[in-house]
Design a protein around this motif. Structure first.
Motif, PDB file in Angstrom:
ATOM      1  N   GLY A 185       0.700  -1.250  -0.107  1.00  0.00           N
ATOM      2  CA  GLY A 185      -0.031  -0.172  -0.051  1.00  0.00           C
ATOM      3  C   GLY A 185       1.011   1.277  -0.094  1.00  0.00           C
ATOM      4  N   VAL A 186       0.052   2.315  -0.499  1.00  0.00           N
ATOM      5  CA  VAL A 186       0.910   3.782  -0.507  1.00  0.00           C
ATOM      6  C   VAL A 186       0.004   4.531   0.187  1.00  0.00           C
ATOM      7  CG1 VAL A 186       1.596   5.596  -2.057  1.00  0.00           C
ATOM      8  CG2 VAL A 186       2.296   3.208  -2.506  1.00  0.00           C
ATOM      9  N   VAL A 187       0.241   5.191   1.216  1.00  0.00           N
ATOM     10  CA  VAL A 187      -0.535   6.397   1.847  1.00  0.00           C
ATOM     11  C   VAL A 187      -0.543   7.399   1.111  1.00  0.00           C
ATOM     12  CG1 VAL A 187      -0.795   7.565   4.141  1.00  0.00           C
ATOM     13  CG2 VAL A 187       0.140   4.917   4.057  1.00  0.00           C
ATOM     14  N   ASP A 188      -1.545   8.297   1.019  1.00  0.00           N
ATOM     15  CA  ASP A 188      -1.726   9.451   0.354  1.00  0.00           C
ATOM     16  C   ASP A 188      -1.606  10.426   1.441  1.00  0.00           C
ATOM     17  OD1 ASP A 188      -2.558  11.281  -1.343  1.00  0.00           O
ATOM     18  OD2 ASP A 188      -4.576  10.477  -1.705  1.00  0.00           O
ATOM     19  N   HIS A 189      -1.470  11.826   0.985  1.00  0.00           N
ATOM     20  CA  HIS A 189      -1.322  12.798   1.860  1.00  0.00           C
ATOM     21  C   HIS A 189      -1.829  12.625   3.329  1.00  0.00           C
ATOM     22  CE1 HIS A 189       0.700  15.169  -1.488  1.00  0.00           C
ATOM     23  NE2 HIS A 189      -0.394  14.937  -1.972  1.00  0.00           N
ATOM     24  N   TRP A 190      -1.045  12.639   4.260  1.00  0.00           N
ATOM     25  CA  TRP A 190      -1.516  12.603   5.802  1.00  0.00           C
ATOM     26  C   TRP A 190      -0.661  13.191   6.680  1.00  0.00           C
ATOM     27  CZ3 TRP A 190      -0.681   8.392   9.566  1.00  0.00           C
ATOM     28  CH2 TRP A 190      -1.802   8.409  10.687  1.00  0.00           C
ATOM     29  N   ARG A 191      -1.191  13.860   7.487  1.00  0.00           N
ATOM     30  CA  ARG A 191      -0.139  14.562   8.525  1.00  0.00           C
ATOM     31  C   ARG A 191      -0.937  15.068   9.489  1.00  0.00           C
ATOM     32  NH1 ARG A 191       4.624  19.084   8.474  1.00  0.00           N
ATOM     33  NH2 ARG A 191       5.232  18.536  10.618  1.00  0.00           N
ATOM     34  N   PRO A 192      -1.523  13.924  10.537  1.00  0.00           N
ATOM     35  CA  PRO A 192      -2.266  14.616  11.724  1.00  0.00           C
ATOM     36  C   PRO A 192      -1.284  15.346  12.721  1.00  0.00           C
ATOM     37  CG  PRO A 192      -1.288  12.314  12.011  1.00  0.00           C
ATOM     38  CD  PRO A 192      -1.165  12.589  10.560  1.00  0.00           C
ATOM     39  N   THR A 193      -1.905  16.423  12.954  1.00  0.00           N
ATOM     40  CA  THR A 193      -1.177  17.440  13.773  1.00  0.00           C
ATOM     41  C   THR A 193      -1.977  17.984  14.916  1.00  0.00           C
ATOM     42  OG1 THR A 193      -0.181  18.476  11.661  1.00  0.00           O
ATOM     43  CG2 THR A 193      -0.327  19.712  13.636  1.00  0.00           C
ATOM     44  N   PRO A 194      -1.486  17.726  16.104  1.00  0.00           N
ATOM     45  CA  PRO A 194      -0.451  17.200  16.624  1.00  0.00           C
ATOM     46  C   PRO A 194      -0.049  15.839  16.221  1.00  0.00           C
ATOM     47  CG  PRO A 194      -1.153  18.276  18.492  1.00  0.00           C
ATOM     48  CD  PRO A 194      -2.248  18.141  17.422  1.00  0.00           C
ATOM     49  N   GLU A 206       6.585  14.966  11.251  1.00  0.00           N
ATOM     50  CA  GLU A 206       5.885  14.639   9.965  1.00  0.00           C
ATOM     51  C   GLU A 206       5.671  12.981  10.106  1.00  0.00           C
ATOM     52  OE1 GLU A 206       7.594  15.700   6.386  1.00  0.00           O
ATOM     53  OE2 GLU A 206       8.119  17.756   7.024  1.00  0.00           O
ATOM     54  N   VAL A 207       4.685  12.472   9.362  1.00  0.00           N
ATOM     55  CA  VAL A 207       4.517  10.943   9.282  1.00  0.00           C
ATOM     56  C   VAL A 207       5.541  10.359   9.105  1.00  0.00           C
ATOM     57  CG1 VAL A 207       3.004   9.273   8.267  1.00  0.00           C
ATOM     58  CG2 VAL A 207       1.793  11.418   9.027  1.00  0.00           C
ATOM     59  N   GLU A 208       5.826   9.110   9.359  1.00  0.00           N
ATOM     60  CA  GLU A 208       7.074   8.481   9.087  1.00  0.00           C
ATOM     61  C   GLU A 208       6.893   7.679   7.299  1.00  0.00           C
ATOM     62  OE1 GLU A 208       5.987   8.370  13.174  1.00  0.00           O
ATOM     63  OE2 GLU A 208       4.849   7.573  11.451  1.00  0.00           O
ATOM     64  N   ASP A 209       7.912   7.478   6.842  1.00  0.00           N
ATOM     65  CA  ASP A 209       7.594   7.160   5.230  1.00  0.00           C
ATOM     66  C   ASP A 209       7.602   5.804   5.156  1.00  0.00           C
ATOM     67  OD1 ASP A 209       8.213   9.580   4.020  1.00  0.00           O
ATOM     68  OD2 ASP A 209      10.314   9.505   4.480  1.00  0.00           O
ATOM     69  N   VAL A 210       7.738   4.898   6.303  1.00  0.00           N
ATOM     70  CA  VAL A 210       7.724   3.344   5.836  1.00  0.00           C
ATOM     71  C   VAL A 210       7.027   2.708   7.061  1.00  0.00           C
ATOM     72  CG1 VAL A 210       8.857   1.301   5.494  1.00  0.00           C
ATOM     73  CG2 VAL A 210       9.948   3.426   4.407  1.00  0.00           C
ATOM     74  N   PHE A 211       6.087   1.808   6.850  1.00  0.00           N
ATOM     75  CA  PHE A 211       5.416   1.030   7.980  1.00  0.00           C
ATOM     76  C   PHE A 211       5.599  -0.575   7.599  1.00  0.00           C
ATOM     77  CE2 PHE A 211       3.193   5.187   7.028  1.00  0.00           C
ATOM     78  CZ  PHE A 211       3.021   5.558   8.327  1.00  0.00           C
ATOM     79  N   VAL A 212       5.908  -1.002   8.837  1.00  0.00           N
ATOM     80  CA  VAL A 212       6.309  -2.744   8.747  1.00  0.00           C
ATOM     81  C   VAL A 212       5.696  -3.295   9.904  1.00  0.00           C
ATOM     82  CG1 VAL A 212       8.492  -2.223   7.001  1.00  0.00           C
ATOM     83  CG2 VAL A 212       8.469  -2.421   9.494  1.00  0.00           C
ATOM     84  N   PRO A 213       5.153  -4.353   9.859  1.00  0.00           N
ATOM     85  CA  PRO A 213       4.669  -5.030  10.997  1.00  0.00           C
ATOM     86  C   PRO A 213       5.498  -5.191  12.037  1.00  0.00           C
ATOM     87  CG  PRO A 213       4.194  -6.495   8.792  1.00  0.00           C
ATOM     88  CD  PRO A 213       5.224  -5.231   8.381  1.00  0.00           C
ATOM     89  N   LEU A 214       4.819  -4.943  13.239  1.00  0.00           N
ATOM     90  CA  LEU A 214       5.899  -4.686  14.306  1.00  0.00           C
ATOM     91  C   LEU A 214       6.907  -5.705  14.654  1.00  0.00           C
ATOM     92  CD1 LEU A 214       6.304  -3.240  17.186  1.00  0.00           C
ATOM     93  CD2 LEU A 214       4.263  -4.384  18.138  1.00  0.00           C
ATOM     94  N   ASP A 215       6.375  -7.169  14.721  1.00  0.00           N
ATOM     95  CA  ASP A 215       7.352  -8.074  14.978  1.00  0.00           C
ATOM     96  C   ASP A 215       8.390  -8.316  13.974  1.00  0.00           C
ATOM     97  OD1 ASP A 215       6.103  -9.236  17.738  1.00  0.00           O
ATOM     98  OD2 ASP A 215       4.554 -10.140  16.483  1.00  0.00           O
TER      99      ASP A 215
END
Length: 433
Positions: A185-194, A206-215
């Motif tokens: 997946g690719v996240v669209d423009h998203w920056r929750p503030t705070p 800013e929102v992180e660039d990469v998301f991977v499973p925790l484990d």
């Protein structure tokens, strides 16, 4: 009639340009300072996820040892891997997500780009639906992907643009520190503030660039980012999986007040069960704060920003008082004109309306100047090194607020002078002239 009053106002303001300029500058300075600080405060104290902030909660429990405990002490802001996984797998919330900050060394395909480091987020599958993360391409991974420790990844639009020129990269391979991940997946423009879901990495990060499973992120030792607090043995050789260390964030979604109450009961029962197993020696200290309660507890908005707002509003009051004095002097100097108008039939209400229109014209000019000063002030804020500086932009609501505040300020400033001008006795004024 309004057009006639506007014509009179324009003629009057042109008669004494210096005095007119002083009134416009006074209002403009007050408006500019106020709108600048109010815009910054609005950005910093806004609701980062208004559609769900009332149903998202941050659980806190206290598994630390009894050493250095003080009565009434707040539980840790963070949670450990063992407790986080236990609460996650219990499934007592509508949705739940466990997460921590991380690093990612990206090794691009080909030779066009050199390897580079970026921020990552190690998390679980519910991250994307619980926070309403918008997707440009593809989707987040599933709970089954978490269970089987699948090497999948979601990236942001900015990273997708950098690596793949904005093309749909779902299904392609992303190499992170020598390990291959499939992009799902690719996240669209998203920056929750705070940056509410993890304030450890920055209140306005800013929102992180990469998301991977925790484990997967922990097993491959991709590099964790953030605070870790340990007690007792200090976590041993593997602090990330130790029950004696906390470093993660847990968020749960609870759709009704009844579910929130039930989850509080569940948390207390969990603490009691763990105490029976030899853990949690401290008295029960369980918290379940909503998004806005959490931000308030963490004192996310800098105290100096609130102080600046009050100082700016105080400055606006000073400008208002000065404008009242200037308008009063200007209007009373026109007593002869008022007397003539009254003598030929104009009512006090009409004279009052005429002067308010003139005050409103000053307000419109002050609004224009105030807006320019506010834009200049926000530009200066954006030059500061703070992580929130880049967010300081005026939007349509604040633009409308600028005009409304300027008009209100000028009309309030004109009330007393206009009323005093209406009290002129025509006969006495004409006789003295």
């Amino acid at each position: 009639m309004f057009r006639y009053y506007a014509w009179l106002a324009g003629r009057s303001l042109r008669k004494n340009p210096a005095l007119t300029a002083l009134m416009v500058i006074a209002i403009g300075l007050g408006i500019g300072a106020s709108i600048t600080t109010l815009t910054v405060l609005r950005v910093l104290s806004g609701d980062p996820i208004p559609q769900k902030s009332a149903v998202l909660f941050h659980p806190q429990i206290d598994p630390a040892d009894i050493d250095d405990w003080h009565e009434g002490e707040e539980p840790p802001d963070l949670i450990g891997y063992v407790d986080g996984m236990n609460l996650l797998k219990a499934g007592k919330a509508d949705r739940q997500v466990l997460l921590t900050g991380g690093n990612a060394v990206i090794q691009p395909e080909g030779s066009a780009l050199d390897p580079f480091r970026t921020e990552a987020r190690f998390t679980t599958a519910d991250f994307f639906p619980i926070f309403d993360v918008p997707m440009l391409y593809g989707r987040g991974w599933t709970a089954e992907d978490d269970e089987r420790r699948a090497r999948v990844a979601v990236i942001t639009r900015s990273l997708n643009d950098k690596l793949y020129g904005g093309a749909n990269s779902v299904g392609r391979t992303l190499r992170i520190r020598g390990n291959d991940f499939q992009i799902v997946g690719v996240v669209d423009h998203w920056r929750p503030t705070p940056h509410f879901y993890d304030l450890v990495t920055g209140n306005y990060a800013e929102v992180e660039d990469v998301f991977v499973p925790l484990d997967v992120g922990l097993d491959l030792k991709l590099g964790r980012n953030g605070t870790m607090n340990c007690w007792g043995s200090g976590g041993g050789a593997d602090p990330e999986h130790s029950p004696d260390c906390v470093y993660m964030q847990l968020w749960v979604e609870l759709g009704t007040p009844e579910k929130r109450a039930a989850y509080m009961t569940f948390l207390n029962n969990y603490v009691n069960e763990q105490r029976a197993l030899g853990r949690f020696p401290r008295p029960n200290s369980v918290k379940l704060r909503s998004v806005m309660e959490w931000l308030d507890y963490q004192k996310v908005v800098p105290s100096d920003v609130r102080l600046q707002v009050w100082l700016a509003l105080g400055f606006l009051v000073v400008c208002l008082v000065n404008t009242v004095g200037l308008m009063l002097a200007k209007f009373l100097r026109r007593s002869g004109e008022v007397a003539v108008r009254r003598a030929i039939g104009a009512s006090r209400r009409e004279v009052f309306a005429q002067f308010l229109v003139e005050a409103g014209a000053v307000g419109v000019a002050g609004a224009g100047l105030g807006l320019l000063l506010a834009l200049l002030g926000l530009w200066a804020v954006r030059q500061q090194p703070g992580d929130y500086a880049s967010l300081a932009h005026i939007d349509l609501p604040m633009l409308l607020a600028t005009l409304a505040l300027a008009l209100l300020t000028s009309l309030v400033s004109g009330l007393l002078p206009a009323w005093r001008a209406c009290q002129v006795a025509p006969a006495l004024q004409l006789k003295s002239d």
